[in-house]
Design a protein around this motif. Sequence first.
Motif, mmCIF file in Angstrom:
data_model
loop_
_atom_site.group_PDB
_atom_site.id
_atom_site.type_symbol
_atom_site.label_atom_id
_atom_site.label_comp_id
_atom_site.label_asym_id
_atom_site.label_seq_id
_atom_site.Cartn_x
_atom_site.Cartn_y
_atom_site.Cartn_z
ATOM 1 N N ASP A 189 0.822 -1.203 0.000
ATOM 2 C CA ASP A 189 0.000 0.000 0.000
ATOM 3 C C ASP A 189 0.859 1.256 0.000
ATOM 4 O O ASP A 189 1.984 1.265 0.505
ATOM 5 C CB ASP A 189 -0.902 0.045 1.247
ATOM 6 N N ASN A 190 0.299 2.331 -0.563
ATOM 7 C CA ASN A 190 0.959 3.623 -0.527
ATOM 8 C C ASN A 190 0.628 4.293 0.805
ATOM 9 O O ASN A 190 -0.223 5.170 0.891
ATOM 10 C CB ASN A 190 0.485 4.485 -1.705
ATOM 11 N N THR A 191 1.304 3.827 1.851
ATOM 12 C CA THR A 191 1.007 4.306 3.197
ATOM 13 C C THR A 191 2.304 4.355 4.001
ATOM 14 O O THR A 191 3.387 4.212 3.454
ATOM 15 C CB THR A 191 -0.030 3.390 3.876
ATOM 16 N N THR A 192 2.203 4.552 5.304
ATOM 17 C CA THR A 192 3.363 4.681 6.165
ATOM 18 C C THR A 192 3.765 3.332 6.763
ATOM 19 O O THR A 192 2.907 2.580 7.224
ATOM 20 C CB THR A 192 3.080 5.680 7.305
ATOM 21 N N TYR A 193 5.059 3.049 6.742
ATOM 22 C CA TYR A 193 5.606 1.837 7.330
ATOM 23 C C TYR A 193 6.734 2.203 8.278
ATOM 24 O O TYR A 193 7.279 3.313 8.230
ATOM 25 C CB TYR A 193 6.156 0.902 6.248
ATOM 26 N N GLN A 194 7.093 1.256 9.119
ATOM 27 C CA GLN A 194 8.269 1.389 9.973
ATOM 28 C C GLN A 194 9.163 0.174 9.720
ATOM 29 O O GLN A 194 8.668 -0.927 9.495
ATOM 30 C CB GLN A 194 7.888 1.442 11.461
ATOM 31 N N ILE A 195 10.466 0.410 9.745
ATOM 32 C CA ILE A 195 11.416 -0.687 9.591
ATOM 33 C C ILE A 195 12.457 -0.590 10.698
ATOM 34 O O ILE A 195 12.901 0.506 11.052
ATOM 35 C CB ILE A 195 12.081 -0.670 8.196
ATOM 36 N N SER A 196 12.802 -1.728 11.285
ATOM 37 C CA SER A 196 13.830 -1.768 12.316
ATOM 38 C C SER A 196 14.843 -2.851 11.954
ATOM 39 O O SER A 196 14.483 -3.888 11.391
ATOM 40 C CB SER A 196 13.222 -2.047 13.690
ATOM 41 N N PHE A 197 16.107 -2.586 12.289
ATOM 42 C CA PHE A 197 17.193 -3.496 11.974
ATOM 43 C C PHE A 197 17.830 -3.992 13.271
ATOM 44 O O PHE A 197 17.910 -3.256 14.260
ATOM 45 C CB PHE A 197 18.256 -2.793 11.128
ATOM 46 N N SER A 198 18.296 -5.222 13.248
ATOM 47 C CA SER A 198 18.958 -5.809 14.421
ATOM 48 C C SER A 198 20.093 -6.699 13.952
ATOM 49 O O SER A 198 20.267 -6.945 12.756
ATOM 50 C CB SER A 198 17.957 -6.611 15.262
ATOM 51 N N GLY A 199 20.874 -7.190 14.902
ATOM 52 C CA GLY A 199 22.023 -8.015 14.577
ATOM 53 C C GLY A 199 23.276 -7.164 14.510
ATOM 54 O O GLY A 199 23.552 -6.387 15.430
#
Length: 207
Positions: A189-199
Amino acid sequence: FSTAVLDALKDELDKCSSKCIMACHYPTSTTRSQLSSNGLTFEEIVGSHPSINAYIAGHIHPTSMRIFHHGIGNVEIVGPSTRYSRKFGIGVIDDNSLSWLPMNIFEPVKGIISYPVPIEQLTPHTNFIDILNSEIRVVMFSYQTNFNISFAIFQSQREIYKGKLYFTRKIGRNHTLYSFPFSQGGITDNTTYQISFSGDFIGSREF
């Protein structure tokens, strides 16, 4: 800024064959401006010229970076003071869009997210046309090719995908690129997302 200076600035910007970064000690809010020959103030030129990727300034010594949008939406980034906050800025241009992040001198990071662009730094020049064929990308400040970088994507605080970045290639003498295709990441969708990185890389971003 006089009319002559504004006209000279516009002439230089018109020569840009690609996007450029404009840097000045002073934020636009601290300047006074006459009009250029075509009736624009300094802030209007900064905020609307199609060649400007970002306008970067300092002077007011904020403890964290400040972001403003002018004109048609061009971004102005006022960086934090190295002297007072012990921070400096790192910028990366990816797909013709700038991501600018503050870094703490005493807390060195292993890399930087180069794509997607932070939501607060989006401009009219940000390319969304081919978003599903694009990639999540992290540039690591090392030539190591076996970093373990996991990520999770959220929509409205609900996890919709998690995976791992792949080593893609070496960049220059000291950097490596890790990526993952958006088309496999549950982005629909053309909407807001959040991304988080680990490791081996820690970071997060709203996009």
